[in-house]
Every structure is written in C-alpha cells, then in structure tokens.
Design a protein around this motif. Structure first.
Motif, PDB file in Angstrom:
ATOM      1  N   ARG A 132       0.904  -1.488  -0.007  1.00 24.13           N
ATOM      2  CA  ARG A 132      -0.433   0.158   0.472  1.00 24.13           C
ATOM      3  C   ARG A 132       0.835   1.643  -0.083  1.00 24.13           C
ATOM      4  O   ARG A 132       0.881   2.219  -0.716  1.00 24.13           O
ATOM      5  N   MET A 133       1.755   0.844   0.731  1.00 23.41           N
ATOM      6  CA  MET A 133       2.894   2.137   0.956  1.00 23.41           C
ATOM      7  C   MET A 133       3.719   2.775  -0.732  1.00 23.41           C
ATOM      8  O   MET A 133       3.919   3.898  -1.330  1.00 23.41           O
ATOM      9  N   ARG A 137       3.021   5.459  -3.517  1.00 24.01           N
ATOM     10  CA  ARG A 137       3.932   6.393  -4.011  1.00 24.01           C
ATOM     11  C   ARG A 137       3.608   6.056  -5.447  1.00 24.01           C
ATOM     12  O   ARG A 137       4.378   7.369  -6.448  1.00 24.01           O
ATOM     13  N   PHE A 138       3.467   5.153  -6.457  1.00 24.79           N
ATOM     14  CA  PHE A 138       3.685   4.676  -7.557  1.00 24.79           C
ATOM     15  C   PHE A 138       2.613   5.241  -8.160  1.00 24.79           C
ATOM     16  O   PHE A 138       2.271   4.831  -9.700  1.00 24.79           O
ATOM     17  N   GLY A 139       1.135   5.296  -7.529  1.00 25.33           N
ATOM     18  CA  GLY A 139       0.128   5.597  -7.859  1.00 25.33           C
ATOM     19  C   GLY A 139      -0.768   4.663  -8.480  1.00 25.33           C
ATOM     20  O   GLY A 139      -1.624   4.490  -9.016  1.00 25.33           O
ATOM     21  N   ARG A 140      -0.104   3.076  -8.838  1.00 27.43           N
ATOM     22  CA  ARG A 140      -0.971   1.589  -8.415  1.00 27.43           C
ATOM     23  C   ARG A 140      -0.536   1.117  -8.089  1.00 27.43           C
ATOM     24  O   ARG A 140       0.276   1.535  -7.179  1.00 27.43           O
ATOM     25  N   VAL A 141      -1.398  -0.286  -7.259  1.00 26.09           N
ATOM     26  CA  VAL A 141      -0.932  -1.231  -6.679  1.00 26.09           C
ATOM     27  C   VAL A 141      -0.248  -2.192  -7.608  1.00 26.09           C
ATOM     28  O   VAL A 141      -0.178  -2.832  -8.306  1.00 26.09           O
ATOM     29  N   ASP A 238       8.720  11.945  -3.016  1.00 24.04           N
ATOM     30  CA  ASP A 238       8.322  12.728  -4.925  1.00 24.04           C
ATOM     31  C   ASP A 238       7.835  13.926  -4.887  1.00 24.04           C
ATOM     32  O   ASP A 238       8.300  14.558  -5.956  1.00 24.04           O
ATOM     33  N   ASP A 239       7.263  13.981  -4.264  1.00 23.81           N
ATOM     34  CA  ASP A 239       6.004  15.003  -4.298  1.00 23.81           C
ATOM     35  C   ASP A 239       6.242  16.728  -3.247  1.00 23.81           C
ATOM     36  O   ASP A 239       6.078  17.362  -3.358  1.00 23.81           O
ATOM     37  N   PHE A 240       7.253  15.867  -2.319  1.00 26.23           N
ATOM     38  CA  PHE A 240       7.760  17.116  -0.988  1.00 26.23           C
ATOM     39  C   PHE A 240       9.216  17.403  -1.039  1.00 26.23           C
ATOM     40  O   PHE A 240       9.475  18.367  -1.228  1.00 26.23           O
TER      41      PHE A 240
END
Length: 299
Positions: A132-133, A137-141, A238-240
C-alpha cells in the motif's frame, strides 16, 4: 479570553469549534511562555506570525499534542499538568522541521500501537502494508509480492525521479551521492537532498509520535530505531522532499551568498504549514494502520 477568540490563523486548533474527530489534536506554540496560573494552563505570547501579543488560555484537555516552536519556554507546573492529563509535549523546529523531544505515548492510545504491532508481526499483513505504501507513491498497486522486488523497482523509479526533477529545475545531476563522514563535500543538489530529507523525517517523527505508533516497526525499512518514521517520510519524497531540495538548490546556485541549510529550513517550514504536511502524515498513518478517528479526543 473566551475560547471562541483563541488562536486565529494557522494554528493546529484554529478550528476549535469543529468536533474533535475532525481535528488532528495538534496545538502549535511559538515565541512565548507556557505556564500555569490558578490551575489554568496559559500561554503568554509575544508578537509572531501565529499570535497577537497577549495571554491565551490553553484547552489542554482537548489537545493531544502541544508542539513548542523556537522562543518558547515551559514551566515545571505546566509539565506536571500536561503529564497528569496525558497531553504530549514536544519541542520542534520552526514549522516542524526538527523534532527535539519525544515523550512517552499519552494515556489511552494503545489501540494504534496494538494495531501497528499486529500488522507488523503478521508477515502477510506486513507485506500488504508495504504494498500500500508503494501504491501511494507509484499511483497504482504493483502485482509483486516480494519485498526485495518491490525495493528494486523503487530504486529504479527513484533514480528516474531525481533526473526528472533535476531537469525541471535546471540542476546539473550526476547521481545521488552521500559521504556520511564528510557531508559538506557533496555537491549542492546532494546537500540539499540531505537537508530536505532530514526535515521531512522530523515531520514524520512528529506525526508518528502524535498518533502513538511504534517507530522501530517499519514495513519497508528495517533494522532502524525509526524505521516506521522513514517509511512515512518516504511517502512524501516524490511530491515534497525532492521538489523542496531542488527548488532551493537552484535558488542557492543562482545566488551563492545564500546559505543552503538556512534556505531549505525556512522554505520547509513554510511548505509544511501551507500544505499541512504533518496532519496529512497523521491521516496516512491512520489509514495504513486501520485506525479510525473516533478515539475519545486523541489524534
């Protein structure tokens, strides 16, 4: 002063009239004195971007954690009354960029720790939390169920992510390098990443302590006393973390008179507040550990 008039602006409890389940239970204090008078916890505030000068009554019985920023002092009586009511107290850097103290978990918060321990102790459940973590981060499972494979995929993706952000900010990038023995010898982008990562990990420290999770029990990171903190911090890499590092690195490279660590510290504090990073981390931890918000006033 009435409770309705307390804490204008961006305090953690600015929405003091909202039911507690909708708050994160964090109260941010800065530049003042926390003390007790006539059995009431009070904060004598100097002028700052958080407060107008004056005395504020602190509703400590409905606060889960008080975060003391720079320029703040606390009396022995205040520590005693907070301990008696199970209210956590931590000293932090400006905006949450440093985490200097981590007192024992407050009263009545073992549900998070127990849920964390159960998920970590079950090998299958531990892998599912890790997946889930990665999905966040990857936007998909990802279909993979081998943690080693997942870590390998992450490594390749992170290298690509560094390159993409470097190009966006016009940063010369020769790869991630970190000399632990002499970190100042690293180039500006790598130094910036080191500083940014430290500040985001501090924010994750605060979030983990606020909910009463167990720092050593990581789902991706292992063999570290703050493995779970590192897990949470990585969710924002990634985003911060990387945009923070590279944007400030570009600024410092354009103006060598600027001090890199200082610029990242101030920028991180501003971003933490504006983007509500710590409350977002708290929500994500609850989601990962399957803990809801109905916990009698705790975060």
């Amino acid at each position: 002063m009435s409770r309705r008039g307390l804490f204008p602006g961006r305090l953690g409890l600015a929405e003091s009239r909202i039911p507690h389940a909708d708050r994160h239970g964090l109260l941010w204090l800065s530049r003042g004195n926390l003390y007790v008078e006539d059995g009431t916890l009070q904060f004598l505030a100097a002028k700052s971007d958080l407060f107008k000068p004056g005395v504020y009554a602190i509703p400590y019985q409905s606060v889960s954690m008080i975060l003391m920023g720079p320029g703040t002092t606390v009396s022995h009586d205040a520590l005693r009354i907070l301990a008696r009511h199970g209210t956590l107290l931590a000293a932090i850097g400006e905006g949450g960029i440093r985490f200097y103290t981590a007192p024992p978990m407050g009263q009545g918060q073992s549900d998070v720790a127990r849920s964390h321990a159960r998920l970590w102790a079950d090998e299958k459940a531990r892998l599912e939390v890790a997946r889930r973590m990665y999905a966040f981060r990857f936007g998909r499972v990802l279909p993979h169920r081998d943690i080693t494979v997942l870590r390998g995929i992450e490594g390749g993706r992170v290298k690509s992510m560094y390159k993409t952000h470097a190009e966006k900010y016009g940063i010369p990038w020769r790869g991630r390098r970190y000399d632990r023995q002499n970190p100042s010898t690293n180039d500006v982008p790598n130094q910036a990443l080191n500083h940014a990562a430290t500040f985001v990990e501090s924010a994750a420290d605060i979030a983990v302590a606020a909910v009463g999770a167990l720092p050593p029990l990581g789902f991706i990171h292992e063999e570290s006393s703050n493995a779970f903190t590192l897990d949470i911090a990585d969710l924002w890499r990634d985003d911060f973390t990387v945009p923070l590092a590279f944007s400030v690195a570009r600024k410092v490279m354009d103006d060598p008179e600027l001090l890199l660590e200082r610029e990242i510290r101030f920028t991180a504090a501003s971003w933490f507040r504006k983007r509500k990073i710590i409350p977002a981390m708290i929500d994500r931890i609850k989601e990962l550990l399957h803990v809801d918000d109905d916990r009698g006033g705790h975060p």
